[in-house]
Design an enzyme around this catalytic site. Structure first.
Site, PDB file in Angstrom:
ATOM      1  N   ALA A  18      21.786 -49.539  15.508  1.00 43.35           N
ATOM      2  CA  ALA A  18      21.546 -50.976  15.752  1.00 43.35           C
ATOM      3  C   ALA A  18      20.878 -51.655  14.561  1.00 43.35           C
ATOM      4  O   ALA A  18      21.489 -52.417  13.827  1.00 43.35           O
ATOM      5  CB  ALA A  18      20.709 -51.149  17.018  1.00 43.35           C
ATOM      6  N   ALA A  19      19.584 -51.355  14.349  1.00 43.51           N
ATOM      7  CA  ALA A  19      18.839 -52.037  13.291  1.00 43.51           C
ATOM      8  C   ALA A  19      19.413 -51.752  11.912  1.00 43.51           C
ATOM      9  O   ALA A  19      19.522 -52.655  11.073  1.00 43.51           O
ATOM     10  CB  ALA A  19      17.365 -51.634  13.340  1.00 43.51           C
ATOM     11  N   ARG A  47      25.057 -60.023   2.606  1.00 46.97           N
ATOM     12  CA  ARG A  47      25.312 -61.460   2.506  1.00 46.97           C
ATOM     13  C   ARG A  47      24.322 -62.144   1.553  1.00 46.97           C
ATOM     14  O   ARG A  47      24.622 -63.186   0.968  1.00 46.97           O
ATOM     15  CB  ARG A  47      25.250 -62.109   3.891  1.00 46.97           C
ATOM     16  CG  ARG A  47      26.419 -61.716   4.786  1.00 46.97           C
ATOM     17  CD  ARG A  47      26.450 -62.532   6.066  1.00 46.97           C
ATOM     18  NE  ARG A  47      25.518 -62.049   7.069  1.00 46.97           N
ATOM     19  CZ  ARG A  47      25.822 -61.152   7.991  1.00 46.97           C
ATOM     20  NH1 ARG A  47      27.025 -60.600   8.026  1.00 46.97           N
ATOM     21  NH2 ARG A  47      24.919 -60.769   8.881  1.00 46.97           N
ATOM     22  N   GLU A  76      23.345 -41.426   8.674  1.00 43.49           N
ATOM     23  CA  GLU A  76      23.417 -41.289  10.130  1.00 43.49           C
ATOM     24  C   GLU A  76      23.657 -39.829  10.509  1.00 43.49           C
ATOM     25  O   GLU A  76      24.608 -39.201  10.035  1.00 43.49           O
ATOM     26  CB  GLU A  76      24.528 -42.170  10.701  1.00 43.49           C
ATOM     27  CG  GLU A  76      24.848 -41.959  12.169  1.00 43.49           C
ATOM     28  CD  GLU A  76      23.636 -42.052  13.072  1.00 43.49           C
ATOM     29  OE1 GLU A  76      23.488 -41.183  13.962  1.00 43.49           O
ATOM     30  OE2 GLU A  76      22.817 -42.982  12.894  1.00 43.49           O
ATOM     31  N   SER A 114      26.985 -47.774  14.600  1.00 44.26           N
ATOM     32  CA  SER A 114      27.075 -49.158  15.072  1.00 44.26           C
ATOM     33  C   SER A 114      27.807 -49.299  16.406  1.00 44.26           C
ATOM     34  O   SER A 114      28.682 -50.138  16.572  1.00 44.26           O
ATOM     35  CB  SER A 114      27.775 -50.025  14.006  1.00 44.26           C
ATOM     36  OG  SER A 114      27.579 -51.392  14.275  1.00 44.26           O
ATOM     37  N   CYS A 132      23.963 -49.866  24.780  1.00 48.62           N
ATOM     38  CA  CYS A 132      23.645 -50.514  26.058  1.00 48.62           C
ATOM     39  C   CYS A 132      24.853 -50.544  26.988  1.00 48.62           C
ATOM     40  O   CYS A 132      24.713 -50.762  28.191  1.00 48.62           O
ATOM     41  CB  CYS A 132      23.151 -51.935  25.821  1.00 48.62           C
ATOM     42  SG  CYS A 132      21.644 -52.027  24.827  1.00 48.62           S
ATOM     43  N   ASP A 134      14.052 -49.254  17.437  1.00 47.86           N
ATOM     44  CA  ASP A 134      13.344 -48.506  18.477  1.00 47.86           C
ATOM     45  C   ASP A 134      12.285 -47.542  17.945  1.00 47.86           C
ATOM     46  O   ASP A 134      11.578 -46.915  18.735  1.00 47.86           O
ATOM     47  CB  ASP A 134      14.348 -47.718  19.324  1.00 47.86           C
ATOM     48  CG  ASP A 134      15.218 -48.619  20.180  1.00 47.86           C
ATOM     49  OD1 ASP A 134      15.017 -49.843  20.142  1.00 47.86           O
ATOM     50  OD2 ASP A 134      16.107 -48.097  20.882  1.00 47.86           O
ATOM     51  N   ALA A 155      17.956 -53.444  22.033  1.00 48.98           N
ATOM     52  CA  ALA A 155      18.933 -53.691  20.980  1.00 48.98           C
ATOM     53  C   ALA A 155      18.778 -55.090  20.399  1.00 48.98           C
ATOM     54  O   ALA A 155      18.986 -55.301  19.199  1.00 48.98           O
ATOM     55  CB  ALA A 155      20.350 -53.499  21.523  1.00 48.98           C
ATOM     56  N   TYR A 185      22.006 -80.763  35.072  1.00 49.76           N
ATOM     57  CA  TYR A 185      22.393 -80.716  36.489  1.00 49.76           C
ATOM     58  C   TYR A 185      23.837 -81.151  36.683  1.00 49.76           C
ATOM     59  O   TYR A 185      24.282 -82.175  36.170  1.00 49.76           O
ATOM     60  CB  TYR A 185      21.502 -81.611  37.354  1.00 49.76           C
ATOM     61  CG  TYR A 185      22.127 -81.859  38.704  1.00 49.76           C
ATOM     62  CD1 TYR A 185      22.244 -80.820  39.637  1.00 49.76           C
ATOM     63  CD2 TYR A 185      22.669 -83.105  39.029  1.00 49.76           C
ATOM     64  CE1 TYR A 185      22.871 -81.022  40.859  1.00 49.76           C
ATOM     65  CE2 TYR A 185      23.304 -83.315  40.254  1.00 49.76           C
ATOM     66  CZ  TYR A 185      23.400 -82.265  41.160  1.00 49.76           C
ATOM     67  OH  TYR A 185      24.031 -82.452  42.360  1.00 49.76           O
TER      68      TYR A 185
END
Length: 566
Positions: free
Chosen positions: A8-9, A19, A30, A36, A40, A289, A307, A432
């Site tokens: 995740a992070a 970017r 990993e 990735s 969840c 985490d 997440a 509403y």
């Protein structure tokens, strides 16, 4: 830049940094085979809501987020099945081991990011090594569990732990073909998320659906048959025959690498970081985490592995590495889930937690509809507000119901973030239209209920408080002000009740004895509030209305039936 952790992070750091810096050399390490993926979504894969496990790895455009995707789309190098085994802070390198070949090598870094996540907690129980005992922490676990169920090799499953993952897993497995038992050492489900008076709404739904709930029942051992397959869960106060066990007792931050490197581990057991998510070492960041946070209400340290938090922290880490001084703010700890057709969530502090921290707490419990009653699609929402009694400053909130609860919880999280009061909710200009809300939104109704209680306009009693009075044999007089048809459809469970519809109360109130406590009840709590106001004006000295109405009281049916039998 080297990132350790690719779920995740870690990938978020890489994507954001790319970017901001086209030339940065970015490598993700990993230990597993996959990167990735949406962890969840694992319970939803088990429950067939997600058709294929690969769906949890896809982008919205349908591309699989594998190492080649990151290479082509992001210019990021990913080494899977590679373990980071040591950090040399002095020479700024990481020692790696290829888990397929055993080969070791070193990788230099200018900046290092620890996104090592969390590891599942597996209790040291006799028999824990039996076959068909799983956690639900990795995609491989989900695939094995779903295969057993689909192949009809399992007719009964037991989930140990009634936290968020445990509840979602029980919901995913339960079907006409597969029965489910849920064992929890604490006295209520979601004990770290919900106060007991909200948890009971979920417990009632689960029992109605056929879940065999064992609350306040620590697991002592697992037993297995001659083929080493698990066949029994032994509890402190009983046992459950079963064919599959899913351990879901929680997670702990994975900090072994950080500890080896001499980085400070915080009081929560997660890596201590500053507001920029830097560790003790300015060239090493931590997020997700494995890192601790600051609790927004108390200012103390917190550990809420989510997440959503991990992704937001990934962005902050990338900004700081790229030279943009960005801070990660304290968290409200907003957590939500959907299970057994209920939408459930919490933000901020619960009632019990707030009291333990020394706050002067007042709460309100109210139920209403998420859309107008005449609109074809509408359902109930129960909201609990937790605030300071004197000032009305919001401390936290919990929601539960089949209606649109999470929209309301997000508004409450926003109020909490800006340190608002319950009175601020009442004046919100919310959208509403009949498909989306009632003219006075259920959230504003909840705030009005709290303010009425705070002002002392009329006394209230919560379902839990009423149940306790029933158990203690206290004397009170109940008045049900619903219409006769409503009463016939859903009779009041428990003590004797006098039935006087609200429209008849002005002419019949003399039938109600003035001595002692009078408690009015209705379906949602609105008409009973009106009844209590009227009776107070008619000089009834101790009149109250039931917060949340029958919609919350009926959730106590299981306890009431136990009481009546006794």
């Amino acid at each position: 830049m080297v990132i350790i952790g690719g779920v995740a992070a870690g990938p978020k750091v890489a994507a954001r940094l790319r970017r901001l810096s086209i030339e940065a050399e970015i490598t993700i390490i990993e230990k597993g085979k996959l990167v990735s993926y949406g962890s969840c979504g694992l319970p939803f894969y088990v429950g067939n809501s997600v058709p294929e496990i690969e769906d949890l790895l896809k982008t919205t455009a349908g591309l699989i987020r594998d190492p080649q995707f990151f290479k082509d789309q992001k210019g990021v190098n990913i080494l899977t099945e590679t373990e980071a085994i040591a950090i040399d802070r002095r020479h700024k390198n990481v020692r790696l081991r290829d888990l397929t070949t055993g080969e070791e090598r070193e990788l230099d870094y200018d900046y290092l990011v620890l996104a090592t996540g969390a590891t599942e907690v597996v209790p040291s129980l006799p028999g824990i090594e039996a076959k068909n005992v799983y956690t639900l922490h990795h995609p491989e676990d989900a695939v094995k569990i779903r295969s057993l169920i689909r192949e009809k090799k399992v007719k009964h499953a037991t989930v140990i732990g009634a936290g968020l993952i445990g509840i979602e897993t029980a919901d995913a497995i339960l079907s006409r073909q597969t029965k489910v038992a849920l064992c929890e050492s604490q006295a209520s489900v979601l004990p770290k998320l919900l106060d007991p008076d909200i948890a009971i709404l979920l417990e009632s739904r689960m029992r109605a659906r056929g879940v065999d709930l064992h609350l306040g029942s620590p697991v002592k051992a697992l037993e297995k048959d001659d083929d080493d397959n698990v066949n029994r869960v032994v509890l402190e106060n009983g046992e459950v025959e079963t064919e599959l066990v899913v351990i879901a007792v929680g997670v702990r931050p994975e900090v072994s690498l950080a500890r080896q490197a001499g980085l400070t581990i915080g009081v929560t057991g997660a890596i201590q970081v500053n507001q920029h998510l830097q560790t003790d070492d300015p060239y090493i960041f931590a997020g997700g985490d494995c890192a601790e946070q600051i609790q927004h209400v108390t200012g103390g340290k917190a550990y809420v592995p989510l997440a959503s938090t991990a992704n937001k922290q990934g962005r902050v880490i990338a900004d700081n590495i790229a030279g943009r001084k960005t801070e990660f703010p304290p968290i409200c700890g907003t957590s939500v889930l959907q299970a057994f057709d209920l939408n459930i969530g919490r933000t901020g502090l619960g009632e019990l937690e707030a009291k333990q921290l020394g706050y002067d707490v007042m709460t309100s419990l109210s139920t209403g509809l998420d859309a107008t009653h005449y609109y074809p699609v509408h359902d109930s929402v129960t909201i609990k507000l937790v605030a300071e009694a004197s000032t009305g400053h919001l401390l936290g909130a919990q929601v539960c119901g089949q209606g649109e609860c999470i929209k309301r919880l997000d508004i409450l999280a926003t109020i909490l973030h800006f340190r608002g009061k319950v009175s601020d909710i009442s004046s919100l200009d919310l959208g509403y239209a009949p498909p989306f809300a009632t003219a006075i939104d259920v959230l504003i109704h909840a705030a009005n209920t709290f303010e009425n209680k705070q002002l002392g306009l009329v006394k209230t009693i919560t379902p839990s408080e009423l149940l306790e009075q029933v158990r203690q044999g206290k004397h009170f007089h109940l008045v049900d002000v619903r219409e006769n048809e409503e009463v016939k459809a859903t009779p009041f469970t428990g003590p004797k009740v006098q039935e006087i519809p609200l429209g008849e109360l002005r002419n019949r109130y003399q039938e109600i004895p003035k001595a002692g406590v009078v408690i009015s009840v209705c379906q949602l709590g609105i008409r009973s509030y009106e009844a209590a106001c009227f009776l107070k004006e008619k000089d009834y000295k101790d009149v109250r209305f039931l917060e949340g109405g029958m919609s919350t009281w009926e959730a106590l049916r299981y306890q009431l039936l136990e009481y009546i039998v006794e």
